[in-house]
Design a protein around this motif. Structure first.
Motif, PDB file in Angstrom:
ATOM      1  N   ASP A 118       0.856  -1.183   0.000  1.00 32.08           N
ATOM      2  CA  ASP A 118       0.000   0.000   0.000  1.00 32.08           C
ATOM      3  C   ASP A 118       0.897   1.239   0.000  1.00 32.08           C
ATOM      4  O   ASP A 118       1.543   1.532   1.006  1.00 32.08           O
ATOM      5  N   GLN A 121       0.222   3.572   2.839  1.00 29.01           N
ATOM      6  CA  GLN A 121       0.390   2.979   4.168  1.00 29.01           C
ATOM      7  C   GLN A 121      -0.755   3.357   5.114  1.00 29.01           C
ATOM      8  O   GLN A 121      -0.576   3.464   6.323  1.00 29.01           O
ATOM      9  N   TRP A 123      -3.670   1.494   4.676  1.00 33.60           N
ATOM     10  CA  TRP A 123      -4.241   0.160   4.798  1.00 33.60           C
ATOM     11  C   TRP A 123      -5.748   0.180   5.066  1.00 33.60           C
ATOM     12  O   TRP A 123      -6.259  -0.523   5.916  1.00 33.60           O
ATOM     13  N   GLN A 192       0.328  -2.565   9.927  1.00 36.83           N
ATOM     14  CA  GLN A 192       0.411  -3.245   8.640  1.00 36.83           C
ATOM     15  C   GLN A 192      -0.368  -4.565   8.680  1.00 36.83           C
ATOM     16  O   GLN A 192      -0.426  -5.233   9.700  1.00 36.83           O
ATOM     17  N   PRO A 193      -0.982  -4.937   7.558  1.00 36.63           N
ATOM     18  CA  PRO A 193      -1.807  -6.149   7.523  1.00 36.63           C
ATOM     19  C   PRO A 193      -1.005  -7.423   7.748  1.00 36.63           C
ATOM     20  O   PRO A 193       0.134  -7.554   7.302  1.00 36.63           O
ATOM     21  N   ALA A 228      -4.382  -6.638  11.703  1.00 37.16           N
ATOM     22  CA  ALA A 228      -3.140  -5.883  11.654  1.00 37.16           C
ATOM     23  C   ALA A 228      -2.091  -6.609  12.484  1.00 37.16           C
ATOM     24  O   ALA A 228      -2.411  -7.464  13.315  1.00 37.16           O
ATOM     25  N   ASN A 266       5.070  -4.030   5.315  1.00 38.26           N
ATOM     26  CA  ASN A 266       4.108  -3.514   4.347  1.00 38.26           C
ATOM     27  C   ASN A 266       3.082  -4.586   3.999  1.00 38.26           C
ATOM     28  O   ASN A 266       3.012  -5.616   4.652  1.00 38.26           O
ATOM     29  N   GLN A 268      -0.997  -5.379   1.973  1.00 43.47           N
ATOM     30  CA  GLN A 268      -2.339  -4.865   1.767  1.00 43.47           C
ATOM     31  C   GLN A 268      -3.338  -5.887   2.290  1.00 43.47           C
ATOM     32  O   GLN A 268      -3.049  -7.081   2.332  1.00 43.47           O
ATOM     33  N   TYR A 269      -4.499  -5.409   2.696  1.00 38.15           N
ATOM     34  CA  TYR A 269      -5.571  -6.333   3.050  1.00 38.15           C
ATOM     35  C   TYR A 269      -6.117  -6.968   1.779  1.00 38.15           C
ATOM     36  O   TYR A 269      -6.306  -6.296   0.768  1.00 38.15           O
TER      37      TYR A 269
END
Length: 300
Positions: A118, A121, A123, A192-193, A228, A266, A268-269
């Motif tokens: 992302d 950031q 998210w 972060q995910p 997260a 880092n 992404q979901y």
């Protein structure tokens, strides 16, 4: 008796899949670059695809590829990661063509690294199977692997983009170790995910994709649970009855891991939109239930 060819059969997912298929009446041909033997009548290890000549195969699961987290991403290591996926996939499809083998379905591996990181950031957004790739190494690695797997339009191939696969061994044990020791909790921002999936759900997703009649080619194989990194720590601490207290700053991770720190800092979901739309039911849809099942059956 249905026969399944598995590349990467000696890896983390591969060993679980081999065991499951044998227990449920399948015959397995297991491909590994290292010489292996088995006393199991329904299991045959091969080191070269030439062994497939005059062989009938119902399904193929292509999991070949060296671990992306095993060592620092030097230029040489990056090439090894690419070659272990792309070249093996090329060789697999060439053998299927040469020996006129047309399995009912090929399920080929990839990863949610396809979606990159992302850049904001924040998210806040979710990626699904239609989200775009990025121009960074982990995304390019997945893009090249998938392109090779889908290049042969004769074969009926589906791609599964995996999150971090949790089980009694593998990445989860490394993630839990500092928590078990009561040391490191938050890493970086902690926001972060952590996009994960239980190995049992991976196996069931593979069997589900064997039978899918959809035209869909790409499937995110991840739990439908937004977690997260700091939430992961809190839930794991609850399950393990520990209380880690040390934060690990982002700059330390980057010093230790270089570019590879993207895997931890880092992401992404990602949602399993296609699987859910087709009616797939996750046995472990939330993190706490998954961790309790795994830790209850793991040696201390």
């Amino acid at each position: 008796m249905l026969k399944v060819l598995i590349t990467g059969a000696s890896g983390f997912i591969g060993t679980h899949l081999v065991d499951y298929l044998l227990q449920h009446g399948f015959e397995v041909i297991a491909y590994s670059r290292q010489k292996r033997h088995s006393q199991e009548a329904k299991l045959t290890w091969i080191e070269n695809f030439t062994a497939l000549e005059n062989t009938h195969i119902d399904y193929v699961v292509n999991l070949a590829g060296e671990s992306i987290a095993q060592s620092r991403w030097t230029a040489q290591r990056k090439q090894q990661l690419i070659d272990s996926r792309v070249q093996t996939t090329q060789q697999l499809y060439q053998a299927l063509q040469d020996y006129q083998i047309q399995p009912r379905r090929i399920v080929s591996g990839s990863a949610i690294g396809y979606y990159g990181i992302d850049p904001t950031q924040q998210w806040q957004n979710e990626c699904d199977e239609n989200s775009s790739a990025q121009g960074i190494f982990m995304s390019e690695l997945c893009q090249r692997w998938e392109a090779e797997a889908l290049a042969d339009t004769i074969q009926n191939t589906k791609i599964m983009r995996l999150g971090v696969v949790f089980g009694q061994k593998g990445a989860l044990q490394q993630m839990l170790l500092p928590i078990k020791m009561g040391l490191i909790g938050r890493i970086g921002s902690g926001q972060q995910p952590t996009t994960w999936v239980h190995v049992d759900d991976v196996i069931q997703a593979i069997l589900f994709l064997f039978q899918s009649t959809s035209d869909q080619k790409i499937y995110n194989v991840v739990a439908p649970d937004h977690i997260a990194q700091m939430q992961f720590v809190n839930i794991a601490s609850k399950v393990l009855k520990r209380k880690p207290f040390l934060p690990l700053p982002s700059f330390v991770m980057r010093l230790l891991m270089g570019e590879q720190a993207q895997l931890v800092l880092n992401g992404q979901y990602v949602q399993p939109k296609a699987l859910l739309a087709e009616g797939f039911d996750f046995q472990y849809a939330n993190l706490e239930s998954a961790l309790r099942q795994i830790t209850q059956h793991s040696p201390n």
